[in-house]
Scaffold this motif. Structure first.
Motif, mmCIF file in Angstrom:
data_model
loop_
_atom_site.group_PDB
_atom_site.id
_atom_site.type_symbol
_atom_site.label_atom_id
_atom_site.label_comp_id
_atom_site.label_asym_id
_atom_site.label_seq_id
_atom_site.Cartn_x
_atom_site.Cartn_y
_atom_site.Cartn_z
ATOM 1 N N ASN A 15 -4.462 -12.258 8.763
ATOM 2 C CA ASN A 15 -4.169 -10.921 8.244
ATOM 3 C C ASN A 15 -4.349 -9.827 9.294
ATOM 4 O O ASN A 15 -3.877 -8.700 9.095
ATOM 5 C CB ASN A 15 -5.048 -10.614 7.030
ATOM 6 C CG ASN A 15 -4.407 -11.093 5.739
ATOM 7 O OD1 ASN A 15 -3.189 -11.086 5.599
ATOM 8 N ND2 ASN A 15 -5.212 -11.528 4.799
ATOM 9 N N ARG A 25 1.071 -3.322 2.321
ATOM 10 C CA ARG A 25 0.106 -4.089 1.527
ATOM 11 C C ARG A 25 -0.726 -3.159 0.642
ATOM 12 O O ARG A 25 -0.947 -3.435 -0.544
ATOM 13 C CB ARG A 25 -0.817 -4.893 2.442
ATOM 14 C CG ARG A 25 -1.792 -5.786 1.681
ATOM 15 C CD ARG A 25 -2.900 -6.301 2.557
ATOM 16 N NE ARG A 25 -3.731 -5.199 3.060
ATOM 17 C CZ ARG A 25 -4.796 -5.380 3.837
ATOM 18 N NH1 ARG A 25 -5.149 -6.595 4.214
ATOM 19 N NH2 ARG A 25 -5.502 -4.355 4.254
ATOM 20 N N ALA A 87 5.026 -6.009 -1.577
ATOM 21 C CA ALA A 87 4.399 -7.317 -1.331
ATOM 22 C C ALA A 87 5.346 -8.203 -0.531
ATOM 23 O O ALA A 87 4.918 -8.946 0.374
ATOM 24 C CB ALA A 87 4.032 -7.984 -2.650
ATOM 25 N N THR A 90 5.324 -7.055 2.984
ATOM 26 C CA THR A 90 4.059 -7.456 3.605
ATOM 27 C C THR A 90 4.106 -8.906 4.067
ATOM 28 O O THR A 90 3.740 -9.222 5.204
ATOM 29 C CB THR A 90 2.890 -7.270 2.610
ATOM 30 O OG1 THR A 90 2.827 -5.907 2.208
ATOM 31 C CG2 THR A 90 1.574 -7.662 3.250
ATOM 32 N N THR A 141 -1.161 -10.792 -2.163
ATOM 33 C CA THR A 141 -0.951 -9.338 -2.247
ATOM 34 C C THR A 141 -0.532 -8.915 -3.646
ATOM 35 O O THR A 141 -1.010 -7.892 -4.163
ATOM 36 C CB THR A 141 0.133 -8.904 -1.241
ATOM 37 O OG1 THR A 141 -0.238 -9.347 0.068
ATOM 38 C CG2 THR A 141 0.286 -7.391 -1.219
#
Length: 586
Positions: A15, A25, A87, A90, A141
């Motif tokens: 991450n 996110r 999401a 992300t 997420t």
């Protein structure tokens, strides 16, 4: 439990590559929280409608609360769409960044690092494993936050509605958690084995496709199909085993869900009869219960995805955190090769640090700048290993190696390899035009320079015979040219670098002796300070050599001129006699 901790650390590390997508996110998480809140408000409004509006029979109040439900539903839909959109950005952004970082790291690998992972495994880690990371990132997420918020808030609201009925959850929830953790602890190791088997399957496919000519030449189609079938069947078995365990989660969760509603209906009915609970309150409570248990089942689904992806996340982290076996920490900034001299002093080398077998033993060889050195020796005498130490494709194990008067580790790897050009027997060309392939030697070279090097390498003639000349397009790995033509193109590519040291490692083996003689003669027109090291089994390759090195069993057996070696080296004398006799017979 240790595997879960390892996965958590690996996922946290991955991450760190979110970069600019960290904003997406955060937006997704915020929208998810809002979506969940709006969804949770709907049961409360419905409870009000049942408890007050219906009993009061007030149409205006019904319309008012009905509009509130419509607005909450619209807000939930809008925030849900925004949450899913961000999401998705992300997960795709994260995998894009990680894939780039992984590929950059692979470019820094030494041969030892490549051998540690294996090409087939690296391909899996940068393709299929990244897909697993993308899915797990999206699920984390989008749904982890949603299920957690919904579980906490719905339980709180349900508890506020009826404390007695909420006690059912305190009994049910631990059972579901125990089931999920138990299954996860058994499934994750199986998923790890599955990923390793995926590497093996890739290896079988890669070997088969790369060596298709050999497979067809030896009529081994049936054997290769059987080998693939065995690897594929093992992959199916591991997949079935791991997925079979995971299949217990959903039926177990559903069973718990049904049992919970039976309990709620029974005990809720008793509370209504006693007057402790209104009908609207029971409806609201049941909706909260449905949300709570639904969120727990959703969390189970997320955990299933994460368990499946956990080996992939760990495997990608292994690549990203791999400590390169060949560091560049001792380099001296700005240091360049003064000349093409090479000095081996008591050099020994072995591929594996823990091995007792040395491929090279006590090598002492001093080459002056501009010298032409021939290297001869039987198969397995480590001739190629010796020259691969010069551009530092491997690091020496013992002794000292200097290039251009300085220790080889004093140079930046890029500087060193720009000045040392090695042409292997099986050098690879790339898809693209012939000009593009030669230009690999110097991307800034003009066409006249490319033409000049192609002429010296005896490649210009056959290139011009092609319809598109230097713009002729080659396929993957240079398909479209013969072995000898491929060797001449790779030599032209190396000459374009204008290196201080040129190494030809059996790189004229597919070229006839007449063409080879022209090629070696053309080298005389190059910079006289360029050191040439030529490995060959043909003594004709050493006609311009100042000295010839004879190797045997990883050691230098002798060094000298043709006359000197013919008198005192059994290996050289035997090679010469066989080749000379063959020439007379011809």
């Amino acid at each position: 439990m240790n595997r879960l901790i390892e996965f958590n650390k690996a996922f946290s590390y991955i991450n760190n590559y979110l970069g600019k997508y960290r904003k997406n996110r955060n937006i997704s998480m915020l929208m998810t929280v809002l979506e969940t809140v709006f969804e949770l408000l709907i049961p409360a409004v419905m409870g009000i409608i049942l408890n007050k509006v219906i009993y009061q029979k007030d149409p205006k109040e019904a319309i008012k609360y009905g509009l509130i439900i419509i607005i909450l539903s619209a807000l939930a839909m809008f925030t849900g769409m925004q949450a899913s959109k961000n999401a998705g950005l992300t997960s795709t952004g994260l995998t894009d960044n990680v894939r780039k970082a992984e590929f950059r790291k692979i470019q820094e690998f030494s041969f030892e690092d490549f051998e540690f992972f294996g090409v087939h495994s690296l391909i899996t880690r940068i393709t299929n494993d990244m897909q697993q990371i993308a899915q797990s990132s999206f699920m984390t997420t989008r749904f982890v936050i949603k299920t957690l918020v919904m579980a906490i808030v719905s339980f709180s609201l349900a508890f506020k509605t009826s404390r007695k009925l909420s006690m059912i959850f305190l009994f049910i929830m631990p059972i579901l958690v125990i089931i999920v953790i138990t299954i996860a602890s058994k499934a994750i190791p199986k998923f790890r084995k599955f990923r390793k088997q995926y590497d093996k399957l890739n290896q079988v496919v890669e070997e088969n496709l790369n060596n298709m000519r050999v497979v067809k030449a030896f009529v081994r189609k049936k054997y290769e199909i059987e080998k693939f079938g065995i690897a594929n069947e093992e992959m199916f078995r591991l997949s079935d085993s791991s997925q079979g365990l995971m299949s217990f989660i959903f039926p177990s969760a559903n069973s718990i869900l049904y049992l919970t509603f039976i309990g709620l209906t029974y005990f809720g009915g008793i509370e209504i009869i006693k007057g402790n609970l209104g009908v609207g309150d029971l409806v609201s409570f049941n909706m909260y219960a449905m949300m709570l248990l639904g969120s727990l089942i959703g969390l189970s689904m997320v955990l299933t995805m994460l368990m499946s992806a956990s080996p992939s996340v760990i495997r990608v982290k292994e690549v990203l955190t791999r400590e390169i076996s060949m560091d560049n920490d001792d380099k001296i900034e700005g240091l360049r090769l003064a000349d093409g001299s090479v000095d081996f002093t008591n050099v020994s080398f072995k591929y594996e640090k823990d091995s007792e077998t040395y491929q090279l033993k006590d090598i002492n060889l001093h080459i002056k700048s501009g010298e032409v050195i021939g290297i001869l020796g039987p198969t397995g005498s480590s001739k190629s290993t010796l020259v691969q130490l010069i551009p530092r494709l491997y690091d020496i194990t013992e002794g000292n190696l200097k290039v251009g008067g300085n220790d080889i580790k004093d140079y930046d790897l890029k500087v060193l390899r720009d000045e040392v050009s090695i042409v292997l027997q099986k050098n690879t060309l790339f898809s693209g035009t012939i000009e593009d392939n030669i230009r690999w030697g110097d991307s800034d070279a003009d066409f006249d320079e490319i033409l000049a090097m192609a002429k010296i390498a005896q490649a210009d003639e056959f290139i011009k015979e092609r319809a598109d000349g230097y713009q002729s397009v080659l396929g993957q790995k240079g398909t479209g040219v013969s072995g000898g033509q491929k060797q001449r193109l790779t030599i032209a590519r190396s000459l374009l670098k204008k290196p201080k040291i040129l190494i030809l490692d059996n790189s004229t083996s597919a070229v006839d002796t007449k063409t080879e003689a022209k090629l070696l003669e053309g080298f005389k027109n190059l910079d006289h300070n360029m050191t040439q090291i030529i490995i060959s089994q043909r003594l004709s390759s050493f006609e311009n050599a100042d000295r010839i090195v004879v190797m045997d069993d990883g050691r230098i057996s002798d060094i000298g001129s043709h006359d000197e070696l013919y008198q005192r080296s059994e290996i050289y004398k035997m090679t010469y006699d066989i080749q000379h006799k063959g020439g007379e017979d011809e």
